[in-house]
Design a protein around this motif. Structure first.
Motif, PDB file in Angstrom:
ATOM      1  N   ARG A  32       0.832  -1.205   0.000  1.00  0.00           N
ATOM      2  CA  ARG A  32       0.000   0.000   0.000  1.00  0.00           C
ATOM      3  C   ARG A  32       0.867   1.256   0.000  1.00  0.00           C
ATOM      4  O   ARG A  32       0.620   2.221  -0.720  1.00  0.00           O
ATOM      5  N   LEU A  33       1.908   1.238   0.824  1.00  0.00           N
ATOM      6  CA  LEU A  33       2.829   2.365   0.917  1.00  0.00           C
ATOM      7  C   LEU A  33       3.551   2.594  -0.415  1.00  0.00           C
ATOM      8  O   LEU A  33       3.644   3.717  -0.905  1.00  0.00           O
ATOM      9  N   ALA A  34       4.043   1.513  -1.028  1.00  0.00           N
ATOM     10  CA  ALA A  34       4.774   1.620  -2.288  1.00  0.00           C
ATOM     11  C   ALA A  34       3.869   2.152  -3.406  1.00  0.00           C
ATOM     12  O   ALA A  34       4.298   3.004  -4.197  1.00  0.00           O
ATOM     13  N   ARG A  35       2.623   1.683  -3.468  1.00  0.00           N
ATOM     14  CA  ARG A  35       1.700   2.169  -4.500  1.00  0.00           C
ATOM     15  C   ARG A  35       1.418   3.658  -4.319  1.00  0.00           C
ATOM     16  O   ARG A  35       1.393   4.424  -5.291  1.00  0.00           O
ATOM     17  N   THR A  36       1.221   4.073  -3.078  1.00  0.00           N
ATOM     18  CA  THR A  36       0.960   5.491  -2.809  1.00  0.00           C
ATOM     19  C   THR A  36       2.174   6.338  -3.182  1.00  0.00           C
ATOM     20  O   THR A  36       2.040   7.364  -3.847  1.00  0.00           O
ATOM     21  N   ALA A  37       3.356   5.907  -2.765  1.00  0.00           N
ATOM     22  CA  ALA A  37       4.583   6.665  -3.058  1.00  0.00           C
ATOM     23  C   ALA A  37       4.819   6.775  -4.560  1.00  0.00           C
ATOM     24  O   ALA A  37       5.278   7.817  -5.043  1.00  0.00           O
ATOM     25  N   ALA A  38       4.496   5.729  -5.309  1.00  0.00           N
ATOM     26  CA  ALA A  38       4.705   5.737  -6.759  1.00  0.00           C
ATOM     27  C   ALA A  38       3.807   6.751  -7.457  1.00  0.00           C
ATOM     28  O   ALA A  38       4.148   7.240  -8.533  1.00  0.00           O
ATOM     29  N   GLU A  45      11.583   8.628   0.337  1.00  0.00           N
ATOM     30  CA  GLU A  45      12.452   7.633   0.975  1.00  0.00           C
ATOM     31  C   GLU A  45      11.948   7.336   2.385  1.00  0.00           C
ATOM     32  O   GLU A  45      11.388   8.204   3.035  1.00  0.00           O
ATOM     33  N   ILE A  46      12.190   6.112   2.819  1.00  0.00           N
ATOM     34  CA  ILE A  46      11.879   5.698   4.191  1.00  0.00           C
ATOM     35  C   ILE A  46      13.194   5.224   4.808  1.00  0.00           C
ATOM     36  O   ILE A  46      13.930   4.441   4.198  1.00  0.00           O
ATOM     37  N   SER A  47      13.482   5.690   6.035  1.00  0.00           N
ATOM     38  CA  SER A  47      14.703   5.280   6.730  1.00  0.00           C
ATOM     39  C   SER A  47      14.343   4.635   8.061  1.00  0.00           C
ATOM     40  O   SER A  47      13.405   5.057   8.735  1.00  0.00           O
ATOM     41  N   HIS A  48      15.132   3.614   8.418  1.00  0.00           N
ATOM     42  CA  HIS A  48      14.962   2.920   9.699  1.00  0.00           C
ATOM     43  C   HIS A  48      16.299   2.305  10.079  1.00  0.00           C
ATOM     44  O   HIS A  48      16.923   1.605   9.278  1.00  0.00           O
ATOM     45  N   GLU A  49      16.748   2.606  11.286  1.00  0.00           N
ATOM     46  CA  GLU A  49      17.994   2.053  11.840  1.00  0.00           C
ATOM     47  C   GLU A  49      19.172   2.169  10.874  1.00  0.00           C
ATOM     48  O   GLU A  49      19.885   1.204  10.613  1.00  0.00           O
ATOM     49  N   GLY A  50      19.356   3.359  10.316  1.00  0.00           N
ATOM     50  CA  GLY A  50      20.514   3.619   9.479  1.00  0.00           C
ATOM     51  C   GLY A  50      20.399   3.181   8.030  1.00  0.00           C
ATOM     52  O   GLY A  50      21.325   3.381   7.248  1.00  0.00           O
ATOM     53  N   ARG A  51      19.274   2.593   7.652  1.00  0.00           N
ATOM     54  CA  ARG A  51      19.071   2.179   6.261  1.00  0.00           C
ATOM     55  C   ARG A  51      18.014   3.060   5.629  1.00  0.00           C
ATOM     56  O   ARG A  51      17.000   3.360   6.243  1.00  0.00           O
ATOM     57  N   THR A  52      18.223   3.447   4.382  1.00  0.00           N
ATOM     58  CA  THR A  52      17.273   4.266   3.645  1.00  0.00           C
ATOM     59  C   THR A  52      16.927   3.562   2.342  1.00  0.00           C
ATOM     60  O   THR A  52      17.815   3.076   1.643  1.00  0.00           O
ATOM     61  N   VAL A  53      15.614   3.495   2.049  1.00  0.00           N
ATOM     62  CA  VAL A  53      15.162   2.838   0.828  1.00  0.00           C
ATOM     63  C   VAL A  53      14.180   3.739   0.072  1.00  0.00           C
ATOM     64  O   VAL A  53      13.554   4.620   0.657  1.00  0.00           O
ATOM     65  N   ASP A  54      14.060   3.475  -1.210  1.00  0.00           N
ATOM     66  CA  ASP A  54      13.070   4.138  -2.053  1.00  0.00           C
ATOM     67  C   ASP A  54      11.699   3.613  -1.616  1.00  0.00           C
ATOM     68  O   ASP A  54      11.480   2.405  -1.567  1.00  0.00           O
ATOM     69  N   ALA A  55      10.772   4.505  -1.339  1.00  0.00           N
ATOM     70  CA  ALA A  55       9.458   4.110  -0.825  1.00  0.00           C
ATOM     71  C   ALA A  55       8.572   3.458  -1.874  1.00  0.00           C
ATOM     72  O   ALA A  55       7.485   2.982  -1.557  1.00  0.00           O
ATOM     73  N   THR A  56       9.026   3.390  -3.125  1.00  0.00           N
ATOM     74  CA  THR A  56       8.219   2.737  -4.152  1.00  0.00           C
ATOM     75  C   THR A  56       8.538   1.251  -4.285  1.00  0.00           C
ATOM     76  O   THR A  56       7.907   0.554  -5.069  1.00  0.00           O
ATOM     77  N   GLY A  57       9.504   0.757  -3.509  1.00  0.00           N
ATOM     78  CA  GLY A  57       9.906  -0.652  -3.590  1.00  0.00           C
ATOM     79  C   GLY A  57       9.350  -1.477  -2.445  1.00  0.00           C
ATOM     80  O   GLY A  57       9.791  -1.338  -1.303  1.00  0.00           O
ATOM     81  N   ILE A  58       8.390  -2.350  -2.739  1.00  0.00           N
ATOM     82  CA  ILE A  58       7.759  -3.170  -1.696  1.00  0.00           C
ATOM     83  C   ILE A  58       8.792  -3.996  -0.942  1.00  0.00           C
ATOM     84  O   ILE A  58       8.807  -4.005   0.297  1.00  0.00           O
ATOM     85  N   THR A  71      10.419   3.622  15.090  1.00  0.00           N
ATOM     86  CA  THR A  71      10.318   4.911  14.398  1.00  0.00           C
ATOM     87  C   THR A  71      10.976   4.821  13.036  1.00  0.00           C
ATOM     88  O   THR A  71      12.074   4.286  12.906  1.00  0.00           O
ATOM     89  N   VAL A  72      10.280   5.332  12.030  1.00  0.00           N
ATOM     90  CA  VAL A  72      10.854   5.458  10.690  1.00  0.00           C
ATOM     91  C   VAL A  72      10.866   6.940  10.339  1.00  0.00           C
ATOM     92  O   VAL A  72      10.092   7.727  10.878  1.00  0.00           O
ATOM     93  N   THR A  73      11.760   7.306   9.449  1.00  0.00           N
ATOM     94  CA  THR A  73      11.829   8.675   8.956  1.00  0.00           C
ATOM     95  C   THR A  73      11.371   8.682   7.509  1.00  0.00           C
ATOM     96  O   THR A  73      11.843   7.888   6.706  1.00  0.00           O
ATOM     97  N   VAL A  74      10.433   9.574   7.212  1.00  0.00           N
ATOM     98  CA  VAL A  74       9.936   9.743   5.850  1.00  0.00           C
ATOM     99  C   VAL A  74      10.550  11.025   5.306  1.00  0.00           C
ATOM    100  O   VAL A  74      10.483  12.074   5.942  1.00  0.00           O
ATOM    101  N   ARG A  75      11.170  10.923   4.136  1.00  0.00           N
ATOM    102  CA  ARG A  75      11.838  12.071   3.528  1.00  0.00           C
ATOM    103  C   ARG A  75      11.422  12.141   2.064  1.00  0.00           C
ATOM    104  O   ARG A  75      11.339  11.112   1.396  1.00  0.00           O
ATOM    105  N   ALA A  76      11.147  13.334   1.587  1.00  0.00           N
ATOM    106  CA  ALA A  76      10.805  13.522   0.170  1.00  0.00           C
ATOM    107  C   ALA A  76      11.591  14.682  -0.395  1.00  0.00           C
ATOM    108  O   ALA A  76      11.920  15.634   0.317  1.00  0.00           O
TER     109      ALA A  76
END
Length: 96
Positions: A32-38, A45-58, A71-76
């Motif tokens: 759901r998150l990836a579809r919305t981000a796309a 981007e979503i970050s958690h514990e030092g890792r950051t990923v593209d929010a469009t990748g399930i 806690t996650v960090t959302v960045r655009a």
């Protein structure tokens, strides 16, 4: 609704907010998150514990291992970054 932290950054075409997850980011919510981000007009981007990923990748989102209560960090970045972060954060706060 779980509180988000007070950490937020909004400058120009970049926005960032921390969110405490009410549920694990397993397959259904990650999809759901990836579809919305796309559908958004900027890079999210979503970050958690030092890792950051593209929010469009399930699989990338699931690979973060973010569980309920963490806690996650959302960045655009780009046009509409503030609105994109707000939309993704609302989705994360209500996802089940």
């Amino acid at each position: 609704m779980p509180p988000s932290s007070d950490t937020s950054l909004h400058t120009g075409d970049t926005a960032e907010i921390d969110v405490v997850l009410p549920a694990h980011l397993h397959a259904r919510p990650a999809g759901r998150l990836a579809r919305t981000a796309a559908q958004l007009g900027c890079e999210v981007e979503i970050s958690h514990e030092g890792r950051t990923v593209d929010a469009t990748g399930i699989l990338a989102i699931m690979g973060l291992g973010a569980t309920a209560g963490t806690t996650v960090t959302v960045r655009a970045h780009g046009d509409g970054a503030h609105d994109a972060v707000a939309e993704i954060c609302e989705l994360l706060r209500t996802i089940d």
